[in-house]
Scaffold this motif. Structure first.
Motif, PDB file in Angstrom:
ATOM      1  N   VAL A 127      46.028  25.755  51.317  1.00 36.11           N
ATOM      2  CA  VAL A 127      45.075  26.837  51.059  1.00 36.11           C
ATOM      3  C   VAL A 127      44.101  26.354  49.982  1.00 36.11           C
ATOM      4  O   VAL A 127      44.417  26.373  48.796  1.00 36.11           O
ATOM      5  CB  VAL A 127      45.782  28.135  50.588  1.00 36.11           C
ATOM      6  CG1 VAL A 127      44.771  29.269  50.491  1.00 36.11           C
ATOM      7  CG2 VAL A 127      46.929  28.500  51.518  1.00 36.11           C
ATOM      8  N   PRO A 128      42.920  25.894  50.385  1.00 35.37           N
ATOM      9  CA  PRO A 128      41.988  25.397  49.376  1.00 35.37           C
ATOM     10  C   PRO A 128      41.317  26.546  48.624  1.00 35.37           C
ATOM     11  O   PRO A 128      41.163  27.649  49.162  1.00 35.37           O
ATOM     12  CB  PRO A 128      40.964  24.616  50.209  1.00 35.37           C
ATOM     13  CG  PRO A 128      41.022  25.235  51.567  1.00 35.37           C
ATOM     14  CD  PRO A 128      42.422  25.752  51.763  1.00 35.37           C
ATOM     15  N   LYS A 129      40.946  26.262  47.389  1.00 34.37           N
ATOM     16  CA  LYS A 129      40.243  27.277  46.578  1.00 34.37           C
ATOM     17  C   LYS A 129      38.905  27.634  47.223  1.00 34.37           C
ATOM     18  O   LYS A 129      38.506  28.797  47.219  1.00 34.37           O
ATOM     19  CB  LYS A 129      40.047  26.732  45.163  1.00 34.37           C
ATOM     20  CG  LYS A 129      39.246  27.626  44.227  1.00 34.37           C
ATOM     21  CD  LYS A 129      39.147  26.999  42.828  1.00 34.37           C
ATOM     22  CE  LYS A 129      38.151  27.729  41.943  1.00 34.37           C
ATOM     23  NZ  LYS A 129      38.000  27.097  40.612  1.00 34.37           N
ATOM     24  N   HIS A 130      38.229  26.611  47.753  1.00 34.05           N
ATOM     25  CA  HIS A 130      36.990  26.839  48.500  1.00 34.05           C
ATOM     26  C   HIS A 130      37.226  26.425  49.946  1.00 34.05           C
ATOM     27  O   HIS A 130      38.047  25.555  50.220  1.00 34.05           O
ATOM     28  CB  HIS A 130      35.843  25.966  47.971  1.00 34.05           C
ATOM     29  CG  HIS A 130      35.501  26.198  46.543  1.00 34.05           C
ATOM     30  ND1 HIS A 130      36.206  25.625  45.498  1.00 34.05           N
ATOM     31  CD2 HIS A 130      34.506  26.936  45.975  1.00 34.05           C
ATOM     32  CE1 HIS A 130      35.664  26.003  44.346  1.00 34.05           C
ATOM     33  NE2 HIS A 130      34.647  26.805  44.604  1.00 34.05           N
ATOM     34  N   HIS A 131      36.457  26.972  50.828  1.00 30.98           N
ATOM     35  CA  HIS A 131      36.478  26.477  52.201  1.00 30.98           C
ATOM     36  C   HIS A 131      35.987  25.035  52.196  1.00 30.98           C
ATOM     37  O   HIS A 131      35.071  24.683  51.441  1.00 30.98           O
ATOM     38  CB  HIS A 131      35.597  27.349  53.107  1.00 30.98           C
ATOM     39  CG  HIS A 131      36.146  28.727  53.281  1.00 30.98           C
ATOM     40  ND1 HIS A 131      37.287  29.004  54.003  1.00 30.98           N
ATOM     41  CD2 HIS A 131      35.719  29.922  52.780  1.00 30.98           C
ATOM     42  CE1 HIS A 131      37.538  30.291  53.969  1.00 30.98           C
ATOM     43  NE2 HIS A 131      36.611  30.884  53.218  1.00 30.98           N
ATOM     44  N   VAL A 132      36.640  24.212  52.998  1.00 34.67           N
ATOM     45  CA  VAL A 132      36.286  22.799  53.063  1.00 34.67           C
ATOM     46  C   VAL A 132      35.990  22.471  54.524  1.00 34.67           C
ATOM     47  O   VAL A 132      36.833  22.701  55.398  1.00 34.67           O
ATOM     48  CB  VAL A 132      37.442  21.916  52.551  1.00 34.67           C
ATOM     49  CG1 VAL A 132      37.108  20.433  52.734  1.00 34.67           C
ATOM     50  CG2 VAL A 132      37.751  22.226  51.082  1.00 34.67           C
ATOM     51  N   ALA A 133      34.797  21.988  54.770  1.00 33.21           N
ATOM     52  CA  ALA A 133      34.435  21.637  56.147  1.00 33.21           C
ATOM     53  C   ALA A 133      35.227  20.409  56.584  1.00 33.21           C
ATOM     54  O   ALA A 133      35.828  19.713  55.750  1.00 33.21           O
ATOM     55  CB  ALA A 133      32.931  21.364  56.235  1.00 33.21           C
ATOM     56  N   VAL A 184      48.529  32.707  37.341  1.00 33.21           N
ATOM     57  CA  VAL A 184      48.978  33.648  38.358  1.00 33.21           C
ATOM     58  C   VAL A 184      47.831  33.694  39.376  1.00 33.21           C
ATOM     59  O   VAL A 184      46.704  34.035  39.020  1.00 33.21           O
ATOM     60  CB  VAL A 184      49.189  35.062  37.792  1.00 33.21           C
ATOM     61  CG1 VAL A 184      49.925  35.936  38.798  1.00 33.21           C
ATOM     62  CG2 VAL A 184      49.911  35.026  36.463  1.00 33.21           C
ATOM     63  N   LEU A 185      48.137  33.306  40.607  1.00 29.63           N
ATOM     64  CA  LEU A 185      47.090  33.271  41.629  1.00 29.63           C
ATOM     65  C   LEU A 185      47.311  34.386  42.637  1.00 29.63           C
ATOM     66  O   LEU A 185      48.442  34.675  43.043  1.00 29.63           O
ATOM     67  CB  LEU A 185      47.100  31.933  42.367  1.00 29.63           C
ATOM     68  CG  LEU A 185      46.657  30.699  41.580  1.00 29.63           C
ATOM     69  CD1 LEU A 185      46.690  29.467  42.491  1.00 29.63           C
ATOM     70  CD2 LEU A 185      45.262  30.882  40.991  1.00 29.63           C
ATOM     71  N   SER A 186      46.216  34.963  43.035  1.00 29.87           N
ATOM     72  CA  SER A 186      46.281  36.017  44.033  1.00 29.87           C
ATOM     73  C   SER A 186      45.646  35.503  45.332  1.00 29.87           C
ATOM     74  O   SER A 186      44.503  35.040  45.335  1.00 29.87           O
ATOM     75  CB  SER A 186      45.511  37.226  43.496  1.00 29.87           C
ATOM     76  OG  SER A 186      45.539  38.237  44.448  1.00 29.87           O
ATOM     77  N   PHE A 187      46.409  35.540  46.400  1.00 25.51           N
ATOM     78  CA  PHE A 187      45.907  35.134  47.718  1.00 25.51           C
ATOM     79  C   PHE A 187      45.651  36.407  48.513  1.00 25.51           C
ATOM     80  O   PHE A 187      46.568  37.205  48.705  1.00 25.51           O
ATOM     81  CB  PHE A 187      46.935  34.251  48.438  1.00 25.51           C
ATOM     82  CG  PHE A 187      47.155  32.929  47.749  1.00 25.51           C
ATOM     83  CD1 PHE A 187      46.468  31.796  48.147  1.00 25.51           C
ATOM     84  CD2 PHE A 187      48.038  32.822  46.682  1.00 25.51           C
ATOM     85  CE1 PHE A 187      46.650  30.575  47.510  1.00 25.51           C
ATOM     86  CE2 PHE A 187      48.236  31.611  46.037  1.00 25.51           C
ATOM     87  CZ  PHE A 187      47.543  30.483  46.450  1.00 25.51           C
ATOM     88  N   SER A 196      42.155  33.918  44.153  1.00 29.02           N
ATOM     89  CA  SER A 196      41.547  34.234  42.861  1.00 29.02           C
ATOM     90  C   SER A 196      42.587  34.172  41.749  1.00 29.02           C
ATOM     91  O   SER A 196      43.783  34.260  41.980  1.00 29.02           O
ATOM     92  CB  SER A 196      40.887  35.607  42.906  1.00 29.02           C
ATOM     93  OG  SER A 196      41.858  36.584  43.212  1.00 29.02           O
ATOM     94  N   LEU A 197      42.064  34.005  40.571  1.00 23.77           N
ATOM     95  CA  LEU A 197      42.927  33.894  39.394  1.00 23.77           C
ATOM     96  C   LEU A 197      43.209  35.293  38.857  1.00 23.77           C
ATOM     97  O   LEU A 197      42.297  35.999  38.440  1.00 23.77           O
ATOM     98  CB  LEU A 197      42.202  33.051  38.330  1.00 23.77           C
ATOM     99  CG  LEU A 197      42.942  32.852  37.014  1.00 23.77           C
ATOM    100  CD1 LEU A 197      44.189  32.016  37.225  1.00 23.77           C
ATOM    101  CD2 LEU A 197      42.029  32.182  35.990  1.00 23.77           C
ATOM    102  N   SER A 224      51.128  36.778  45.967  1.00 22.31           N
ATOM    103  CA  SER A 224      50.881  36.419  44.575  1.00 22.31           C
ATOM    104  C   SER A 224      51.784  35.255  44.195  1.00 22.31           C
ATOM    105  O   SER A 224      52.987  35.280  44.467  1.00 22.31           O
ATOM    106  CB  SER A 224      51.188  37.638  43.699  1.00 22.31           C
ATOM    107  OG  SER A 224      50.983  37.332  42.353  1.00 22.31           O
ATOM    108  N   LYS A 225      51.210  34.230  43.603  1.00 17.93           N
ATOM    109  CA  LYS A 225      51.992  33.060  43.201  1.00 17.93           C
ATOM    110  C   LYS A 225      51.934  32.896  41.682  1.00 17.93           C
ATOM    111  O   LYS A 225      50.884  33.105  41.059  1.00 17.93           O
ATOM    112  CB  LYS A 225      51.463  31.800  43.895  1.00 17.93           C
ATOM    113  CG  LYS A 225      51.762  31.768  45.402  1.00 17.93           C
ATOM    114  CD  LYS A 225      53.248  31.566  45.688  1.00 17.93           C
ATOM    115  CE  LYS A 225      53.557  31.539  47.169  1.00 17.93           C
ATOM    116  NZ  LYS A 225      55.012  31.336  47.432  1.00 17.93           N
TER     117      LYS A 225
END
Lengths: 572, 572
Positions: free
Chosen positions: B231-237, B266-269, B249-250, B193-194
């Motif tokens: 760590v991108p929010k979306h996968h990036v090709a 607050v971000l949850s990884f 996720s937020l 958690s960040k």
């Protein structure tokens, strides 16, 4: 549970061990009272502050009063809290028994009221202004005016305001434009616009008693021709019955950075019926009665906000685990409470020194009202600008530290300390800015009566200067006396007042150093953490804080006129 | 129209007359540039700041970003402003031409970006963080990572963040708990958690590139075993195409006192795919690259907010009529502009000295990046904690003064100065609190390399100490050298660092005094109000402000350990 609103232990120390407030009951005025009655009022204040005032403090901040063009709405919790407050009788806490008052010493009433200010500065503003209004009228109003307007305030039916500022005239009351025309029935018709009126409109009371500064038609310019009028929001019959609306309307609400639960209004007076208080042309003198009280109230509010911020920060610093001592080598060692870090301690100890020192000053000043004498009146007169400005500045630093101790959390609205900080920012502005207080101190109070007031203050301070901590304070007394003389040596106000704020800052710190010396004199050789804390804060203030004024006094001694002389074109 | 955002006249003076930025074009890296291209970027920055950034600054404050459980919404004006900003190319202003960058000197890019920070600190935060993120990756990322993640940031398609803090670990990164598990495909899976992630979630870009500090499973405790991951929010090709959501996720948005238009998350990884930057265990070293840049950015933001506050206050003080000079006798005399009152001048001149001094420091420090050498790198290293903390503290005082100059109006939301004050309060907290900067300066920077950094700073300052204003600055240099030696004489960090904040305050004021000496050296004997203003502000700072540090140095010399020694039970 230990309260985070105020420290009852500290209040007990200051009132009973330091100021010996119990001895006041030997005076005829307070003969009906005792330590027990004082304690009962302090107890009930703490209880109501915690139960009825604190819980809606954040709601007051988040959801401001609204005006739909007809009515101003505040949260129901405000009215409910004020109803409970009114039931205590504290609205007339210091007033004469024959008017329904409790005849409490001012110092005790002040200590009680601090609980409400610390718990919810916005809600507490309504009774604060009502009390100051009622006190002015009981002093200068006629018996009929007292019966008609004060009695309902004492009963909680009416509230009161003070209407001095106008959109174009804040600090400079000589520019007041509101005018009064005498009417054949003996009343006046008031027309003009008043600004920054706290509690200026709401539905919390049957009506609102405005005290309005205005100039009678034909009076010359300047402050000496202002008169004071009672202008009720509704017409009030002689028996106190509330009738139709008077010619007072709300032009709009101001929206502030803090203090958001107190309605703050622009009021429009349009041929409103007003009643002269006392004599024409003496309005400002009367208003100063209210203003001096309000200035102590502002200082008290600043202390209250700083104090509650400190208690929140202290609590957080003891709970929050983070980091290790600078000398620690093992990163796997468990984190320590942040109160272990010297910089956090610095912020906490400084805050303690500010808020407990400020509280001492407020109570000391209030007690001077309870033992009126030429000397005490003079001392209070000199102290008033400091009582107003010093806590506004330094107890706000305690609020700033409280945010910093909380780190990122302190900057969020999930914690209360950011609100305290915003709320406290107002205290350096209203009832005369810090700059105005500085001019009052150096331009009037330090020189009035041939300097008798300042001499009295300094001799009072010198009498407390004993022990190793007394020596530096004594030295500052001498420096302040000599700087004052240097500044005024040729009587030129432009030179003397060029750095008035540095003078206020310096004398303010001297006064608080003295309050601390006096507190630890009362501590004596008592043992225990509480008393050790008092000794520590006194030592901190005198060794870490008081030296800061050396450069200010150097500046004053140099009669530097950089600020008076500069060409504004150079500013940018 | 004279801008109230920043002073282009002052920027021109600082860049061209003082720092001789034009000479940088003789360096190969900047050979394509000229005074004309610098001016063009400064012009367009001022124009866009005024037209696209400033107008929604208050809306950003009044109506915070919202989260409906799926998407975070910010005002459309934010995205529109960022689109215009991206079209300038300034997002890659200092980056290599081969990456699409403008290869502007850092000092020019910094000056340009100040316009956006002053106009709208919240909206400007998105590109600020994106740039710092991109700069880190261009330095430590692989070519493939640069192509995949940096290139889209340069094109304005992606934004970036830095994810260091966690709910339990802010200042103390050794307590970071987020963990990384290596995956057979060479990537990692990140879980944790960040906290306090500015720009942490929004729909302003196709995706968000988080730089996340985490500990690889099995690594020992402490900061030296932290690693850095993309760590991108979306996968990036690999070709930059944005795919499905990654495991980020937020958890929620933080709600702050100011800076309210920047989403702060607050971000949850949760088993999120991450890519190691560089080598394992070097994460904090890499992050310091970004953090040092961010610290200059924070200092710059503090200057920008203070500067715009000053310009607003100056404008108000020249327009607002109130009161008369203290020596005036006639109450019927017309009121004067409040800039005529010495206490208002004090606040304005102090503010000018703070913000123009702070701006000078920011630009000086930025230019050190443009002329890299062992000496300049060392100097920047010593200066960084001051660059970050001094403006955060003193340019905030300018914001405080701006409110006070406006009187009651300044405390309302009808004027912008109260927002600047709230916004600027954050700068003493994020990217390392003032207390952390103090430990960095006295505990690391002042002693590293046998004290070579501090010695270099002091010798650089001494070289500017000419004229009557040079003497007191020279004296302070000697005192700082001797106090540093006294503090560290037995190498005990507990004693040396007990009053680290006083050290930071003292050295900070010394540095700004030097910046002022250096500015008026460039002023020489030039005539006109602008140059007279520079001389005046320098004189004010050195005669009214610099002496304040005397008592701080006295305290340091005494090796006072009141704070280190106290028993927290005494605090209350």
């Amino acid at each position: 549970m230990v309260s985070k609103i105020l420290s009852r232990r500290d209040l007990d120390f200051l009132l009973y061990e330091w100021l010996d407030v119990e001895a006041l009951t030997e005076r005829e005025r307070f003969a009906e009272h005792s330590r027990e009655t004082f304690d009962a009022f302090l107890d009930v204040s703490a209880q109501i502050a915690e139960r009825d005032f604190a819980p809606h403090n954040r709601r007051n901040d988040l959801e401001e009063p609204t005006f739909d063009g007809v009515r101003v709405e505040v949260h129901p919790e405000v009215g409910a809290a004020l109803k409970v407050f009114n039931e205590t009788g504290l609205i007339s806490g210091t007033m004469d028994a024959e008017l329904g008052g409790l005849q409490l010493p001012a110092v005790v009433a002040r200590a009680c009221f601090l609980w409400f200010q610390a718990a919810n500065i916005a809600t507490s503003s309504y009774p604060l202004l009502t009390m100051a209004n009622a006190h002015l009228l009981t002093t200068y109003g006629s018996p009929a005016q007292i019966a008609r307007f004060v009695q309902p305030m004492v009963e909680g039916r009416f509230t009161g305001t003070m209407c001095l500022s106008e959109p174009q005239a804040g600090s400079s009351l000589s520019d007041v434009l509101t005018r009064a025309v005498s009417h054949e029935d003996g009343s006046y018709r008031i027309t003009g616009s008043k600004m920054w009126i706290s509690g200026g409109d709401h539905e919390l009371s049957e009506t609102i008693v405005h005290l309005v500064l205005a100039r009678v038609a034909g009076a010359p310019p300047g402050v000496k021709s202002l008169s004071l009028f009672i202008v009720p929001k509704h017409h009030v019959a002689e028996d106190g019955t509330v009738g139709e609306r008077n010619g007072v309307s709300l032009s709009g609400l101001n929206h502030k950075m803090g203090w958001r639960g107190t309605t703050n209004a622009v009021l429009s007076f349009d041929d409103a019926t007003g009643y002269l208080v006392g004599e024409e042309g003496k309005g400002l003198a009367y208003m100063f009665h209210m203003m001096n009280e309000a200035r102590i109230g502002v200082g008290a509010g600043a202390v209250a906000l700083g104090y509650t911020g400190y208690l929140h920060a202290l609590d957080y610093a003891r709970e929050r685990l983070q980091g290790r001592p600078v000398a620690a080598k093992d990163p796997a060692a468990p984190p320590v409470p942040i109160v272990d870090h010297p910089d956090v301690r610095r912020m906490l100890l400084a805050s303690k020194a500010y808020v407990e020192g400020g509280l001492g000053l407020i109570l000391y000043a209030s007690k001077l009202l309870d033992e009126p004498s030429a000397e005490n009146d003079l001392l209070l007169d000199v102290l008033t600008p400091i009582v107003k400005a010093w806590p506004s500045q330094w107890c706000r630093v305690a609020n700033d530290h409280a945010i910093q101790v909380h780190g990122g959390y302190g900057y969020t609205r999930e914690y209360p300390v950011e609100q305290f900080y915003r709320d406290n920012r107002l205290n350096s502005i209203h009832e005369g800015t810090d700059g105005i207080q500085a001019l009052d101190l150096l331009g009037r109070k330090a020189v009035m009566k041939g300097g008798a007031g300042l001499a009295l203050l300094l001799s009072t301070i010198r009498a407390s200067c004993t022990g190793d901590l007394g020596a530096p304070v004594l030295a500052v007394c001498d420096r302040v006396a000599s700087s004052t003389e240097t500044l005024w040596k040729d009587g030129d106000p432009t030179v003397a007042l060029a750095n008035a704020t540095a003078y206020l800052d310096a004398v303010g710190h001297l006064v608080i150093a003295w309050i601390w010396l006096s507190q630890i004199d009362a501590v004596g050789d008592k043992t225990g953490a509480f008393y050790d804390g008092k000794r520590l804060a006194a030592r901190y203030f005198i060794t870490h804080e008081l030296p800061k004024i050396g450069p200010m006094l150097d500046l004053l001694d140099s009669r530097d006129t950089l600020l008076a002389d500069l060409d504004p074109a150079w500013l940018g």
